[in-house]
Design a protein around this motif. Sequence first.
Motif, PDB file in Angstrom:
ATOM      1  N   ARG A 152       0.285   1.339  -3.889  1.00 16.15           N
ATOM      2  CA  ARG A 152       0.939   2.165  -4.920  1.00 16.15           C
ATOM      3  C   ARG A 152       0.456   1.764  -6.310  1.00 16.15           C
ATOM      4  NH1 ARG A 152       6.265   0.664  -4.640  1.00 16.15           N
ATOM      5  NH2 ARG A 152       6.858   2.168  -3.059  1.00 16.15           N
ATOM      6  N   ASP A 181       3.256  -1.674  -1.539  1.00 15.57           N
ATOM      7  CA  ASP A 181       3.303  -2.064  -2.956  1.00 15.57           C
ATOM      8  C   ASP A 181       1.908  -2.128  -3.564  1.00 15.57           C
ATOM      9  OD1 ASP A 181       6.001  -2.224  -2.989  1.00 15.57           O
ATOM     10  OD2 ASP A 181       6.097  -4.417  -2.811  1.00 15.57           O
ATOM     11  N   ASN A 208      -3.363   2.467  -6.793  1.00 12.21           N
ATOM     12  CA  ASN A 208      -3.656   3.903  -6.872  1.00 12.21           C
ATOM     13  C   ASN A 208      -3.242   4.456  -8.228  1.00 12.21           C
ATOM     14  OD1 ASN A 208      -4.540   6.469  -5.790  1.00 12.21           O
ATOM     15  ND2 ASN A 208      -2.383   7.017  -5.738  1.00 12.21           N
ATOM     16  N   ARG A 209      -2.073   4.018  -8.691  1.00 15.12           N
ATOM     17  CA  ARG A 209      -1.605   4.520  -9.990  1.00 15.12           C
ATOM     18  C   ARG A 209      -2.557   4.076 -11.094  1.00 15.12           C
ATOM     19  NH1 ARG A 209       4.327   2.890 -10.623  1.00 15.12           N
ATOM     20  NH2 ARG A 209       4.692   4.278  -8.880  1.00 15.12           N
TER      21      ARG A 209
END
Length: 183
Positions: free
Chosen positions: A68, A65, A71-72
């Motif tokens: 993710r 989580d 990184n986004r």
Amino acid sequence: MIAVHSIPDAFSVEECARIVAVANGTPAREARLLRQARDHNLRRAELVWLDEVPETGWVMDRIIDLVRVANRATFGFDLSEFAESPQVARYGAEREGHFDWHSDVGEGLLAGKRKLTMVVQLTQPEAYEGGGLEVQPSAHITTADRTLGCATLFPSYLLHRVTPVTDGVRHSLTIWAHGPAFR
Ligand SMILES: O=C(O)CCC(=O)C(=O)O
Ligand SMILES: [Fe+2]
């Protein structure tokens, strides 16, 4: 792109204590470097790989989580997998535990695909001296936030080090996210 990104409270105080307890209850291995060579001047630490420890799946779930979202929002890397186990490292003052300047991208099959590194501080900052995680994104060195539970993320190719622990013990959790080569 912000090269060094931190997430406060990535893990709670209790969660950090649970991870350290699990690591303390598991036989540790001497840190080995690329190609299994050992060089105590480069790195002195003991390691526990969480994929070898039962009931630690929740740690990996959290890592997925955190990486993710970060990184986004920040890196925008093309990541495809976590190809290596999360690693808990122990750096003790009894032998000045440390990890000298290095990049996490190596020549091995897995190390060669590392793109993003995340390190979580598992020890209260008052409990040790030294043991600073330093990253060099440019001419300036950035020192990672030492706060317990704080995660620091950076591109795996950046040079970074852990300065010698001169008092107490520092634990950290490290994970790498992998993907196709940069282009
Ligand atoms: O323990 C840390 O803060 C960093 C560990 C590290 O750089 C590594 O395992 O490659
Ligand atoms: Fe590293």
